[in-house]
Enzyme design. Structure first.
Site, PDB file in Angstrom:
ATOM      1  N   SER A  27       0.854  -1.185   0.000  1.00  0.00           N
ATOM      2  CA  SER A  27       0.000   0.000   0.000  1.00  0.00           C
ATOM      3  C   SER A  27       0.887   1.230   0.000  1.00  0.00           C
ATOM      4  O   SER A  27       2.004   1.206   0.532  1.00  0.00           O
ATOM      5  CB  SER A  27      -0.903   0.022   1.232  1.00  0.00           C
ATOM      6  OG  SER A  27      -1.516   1.289   1.408  1.00  0.00           O
TER       7      SER A  27
ATOM      8  N   TYR B  73      -1.388  -0.312  10.448  1.00  0.00           N
ATOM      9  CA  TYR B  73      -1.478  -0.654   9.022  1.00  0.00           C
ATOM     10  C   TYR B  73      -0.271  -0.125   8.255  1.00  0.00           C
ATOM     11  O   TYR B  73       0.354  -0.857   7.464  1.00  0.00           O
ATOM     12  CB  TYR B  73      -2.770  -0.071   8.448  1.00  0.00           C
ATOM     13  CG  TYR B  73      -2.980  -0.371   6.986  1.00  0.00           C
ATOM     14  CD1 TYR B  73      -3.444  -1.611   6.575  1.00  0.00           C
ATOM     15  CD2 TYR B  73      -2.737   0.598   6.011  1.00  0.00           C
ATOM     16  CE1 TYR B  73      -3.648  -1.892   5.235  1.00  0.00           C
ATOM     17  CE2 TYR B  73      -2.946   0.328   4.673  1.00  0.00           C
ATOM     18  CZ  TYR B  73      -3.399  -0.918   4.283  1.00  0.00           C
ATOM     19  OH  TYR B  73      -3.595  -1.188   2.951  1.00  0.00           O
TER      20      TYR B  73
END
Length: 262
Positions: free
Chosen positions: A149, A162
């Site tokens: 990501s 995350y």
């Protein structure tokens, strides 16, 4: 190697290629499975949800295989790997897409939330590679794709676990490339921006340059076709984040606060 030569062997002809997608019950993984099956690939899909997997496999045609798998159970990777090898004889590409996301600020951290995120996003991918790297090296070819990501480029609000999990995955992919490329094994790193999935639906802020899963799948397929090591998209958004990550921290921190409002 010429300066601008592809770092990986480009994948342009999907006809008959045997592809295993882990984390394919929804979102990017499901869209990618459908896109590759439409291009002639033999597709195996894995995730925890049997019903969702069956629906995705049905969309991918009679040659598709649904193999339930829990990435938090390391032995599941070897079990499904062996089942697919028994069925197909080899694997050409494995996409490790399974991931989880929970918006978290520093004051909301809990040991359980930390471990659940890292177990899926990082340890699950590493366990998958542990089951795959020896096989691909023995084959003398094949490809592994890790889905990270852009949150791994630099610290961001609401990404207290995350973001670090994806930053570690980026480093892991770079290390894998150094180890595996000399053995003829391609390593792809996929870093999406915002994609409309059940995970990003948790966000309560504006997501710039939001893509559909189908748009994300098309960008990934195009990246495979270029033989790119890093496939990031949409570039109008990911390019900005890449530039921000190069700034001195004295500039980076206030700019991120201004842009996010957090």
């Amino acid at each position: 190697m010429p300066l601008f030569a592809p770092l990986n062997r480009p994948i342009r002809d999907w006809q008959g290629l045997r592809v295993w997608i882990v984390g394919a019950s929804s979102g990017i993984g499901a869209a990618l499975a459908r896109a590759l099956a439409a291009r002639g690939a033999w597709v195996a899909v894995s995730a925890r949800s049997r019903e969702a997997l069956a629906a995705v496999a049905a969309d991918c045609g009679a040659a598709a295989v649904a193999e339930p798998l829990d990435v938090t159970v390391a032995d599941d990777f070897t079990r499904v790997r062996d089942a697919l090898l028994a069925r197909w004889g080899r694997l050409d590409l494995v996409v490790l897409n399974a991931g989880t996301y929970r918006p978290l600020r520093a004051w909301a951290l809990t040991p359980q939330a930390i471990r659940e995120t890292l177990q899926t996003n990082l340890f699950g991918a590493m366990d998958g590679v542990a089951a795959l790297a020896p096989m691909f090296s023995a084959q003398g070819g094949g490809a592994i794709a890790l889905v990270g990501s852009v949150a791994g480029y630099g610290g961001l609000p609401k990404a207290a676990v995350y973001g670090p999990s994806k930053a570690a995955l980026i480093n892991f992919a770079e290390t894998l490339y150094l180890d595996l490329a000399p053995h003829g094994v391609s390593v792809f790193l996929v870093n999406p921006g915002f994609v409309a999935t059940p995970l990003t639906a948790q966000n309560d802020f504006h997501m710039p340059a939001l893509l559909t899963p189908e748009q994300a799948a098309d960008a990934i397929v195009a990246g495979f076709g270029r033989g790119a090591f890093e496939i990031h998209f949409p570039k109008r958004f990911t390019g900005v984040l890449k530039l921000l990550s190069l700034l001195p921290r004295r500039l980076y921190f206030p700019l991120i606060r201004k842009v996010t409002g957090l």
